[in-house]
Write a protein that holds these residues in place. Structure first.
Motif, PDB file in Angstrom:
ATOM      1  N   TYR A 177       0.845  -1.185   0.000  1.00 41.03           N
ATOM      2  CA  TYR A 177       0.000   0.000   0.000  1.00 41.03           C
ATOM      3  C   TYR A 177       0.888   1.245   0.000  1.00 41.03           C
ATOM      4  CZ  TYR A 177      -4.003  -2.945   1.371  1.00 41.03           C
ATOM      5  OH  TYR A 177      -5.000  -3.894   1.406  1.00 41.03           O
ATOM      6  N   TYR A 225      -4.469   9.317   1.157  1.00 39.73           N
ATOM      7  CA  TYR A 225      -4.218   7.978   1.681  1.00 39.73           C
ATOM      8  C   TYR A 225      -5.239   7.593   2.753  1.00 39.73           C
ATOM      9  CZ  TYR A 225       0.354   8.180  -0.647  1.00 39.73           C
ATOM     10  OH  TYR A 225       1.372   8.275  -1.573  1.00 39.73           O
ATOM     11  N   GLU A 265      -8.143   6.227   1.090  1.00 42.58           N
ATOM     12  CA  GLU A 265      -7.860   4.867   0.612  1.00 42.58           C
ATOM     13  C   GLU A 265      -7.922   3.860   1.765  1.00 42.58           C
ATOM     14  OE1 GLU A 265      -6.640   1.917  -2.307  1.00 42.58           O
ATOM     15  OE2 GLU A 265      -7.759   3.799  -2.286  1.00 42.58           O
ATOM     16  N   TYR A 289       2.299  -1.586   7.958  1.00 42.17           N
ATOM     17  CA  TYR A 289       1.231  -1.033   7.132  1.00 42.17           C
ATOM     18  C   TYR A 289      -0.023  -0.750   7.958  1.00 42.17           C
ATOM     19  CZ  TYR A 289       3.323  -1.601   2.486  1.00 42.17           C
ATOM     20  OH  TYR A 289       4.107  -1.471   1.363  1.00 42.17           O
TER      21      TYR A 289
END
Length: 215
Positions: A53, A69, A72, A141
């Motif tokens: 990602y 982001y 997302e 992440y």
């Protein structure tokens, strides 16, 4: 501001996956060091597919990328939640206690619920398996995704507080001890958005003419 060179990975999540805990929530906060506004905590479970990602530590990204982001993260996450510890709770519990309380509230709201946690050095009291390495927002992440939600949501709230309490500059410095914030406190006094237990605010309330400078 350049995009940070450190790329997160799935190393901490994989440790939990190997033990059969596939829904791993990343947890991170924003605003612990601020003199005003909430501490905001986000919890995010990303799909356990080990794909890459663009998510990075929110502190190292420009605002436009953080917003992109964060959107997302909300799109791809299995579940996510954001909670706030407002100044009253920070003053009552201390900032670490309030951060932990907000983190546990965010985790409790995740649906589906997590089976394990990775946090940015938050050693939460929880029965869930927990990894709490330092700098996890730059390494994991899941934690990077949580940092994006926490930072962007808190920035939005600080812009709202700027409208409710004009003159302090909350939208610009986000409640941290910037020179403009110190100057505004000297002129306007302490607002309802400030954390009264924090030393610079407590000193001002005790009668000092100006809030002390941070070294």
């Amino acid at each position: 501001m350049p995009v940070p060179s450190t790329t997160p990975d799935w190393a901490f999540e994989r440790e939990h996956w190997r033990r059969g805990h596939f829904r791993v929530a990343g947890v991170d906060e924003a605003g612990r060091g601020a003199w005003a506004g909430p501490v905001t905590v986000a919890a995010v479970i990303l799909p356990g597919t080990a794909q890459d990602y663009p998510f990075r530590d929110s502190k190292q990204l420009p605002a436009a990328l953080r917003e992109e982001y964060a959107a997302e993260v909300r799109r791809v996450a299995l579940s996510w939640a954001v909670e706030h510890a407002w100044p009253e709770e920070v003053d009552r519990l201390n900032v670490l206690g309030a951060t932990h309380a907000a983190a546990l509230r965010a985790i409790a709201r995740l649906d589906p619920p997590p089976q394990a946690l990775v946090t940015d050095y938050l050693r939460l009291r929880t029965p869930l398996p927990l990894s709490a390495p330092p700098k996890a927002d730059a390494l994991s992440y899941s934690v990077a995704a949580a940092s994006l939600l926490a930072k962007t949501e808190r920035d939005r709230l600080m812009a709202e507080l700027d409208l409710r309490h004009p003159g302090y500059g909350f939208a610009a410095h986000k409640g941290y001890g910037a020179p403009a914030h110190r100057a505004a406190l000297g002129e306007l006094g302490v607002s309802a958005a400030h954390r009264r237990s924090y030393a610079p605010i407590a000193r001002l309330l005790s009668g000092e003419a100006d809030p002390p400078r941070l070294l």
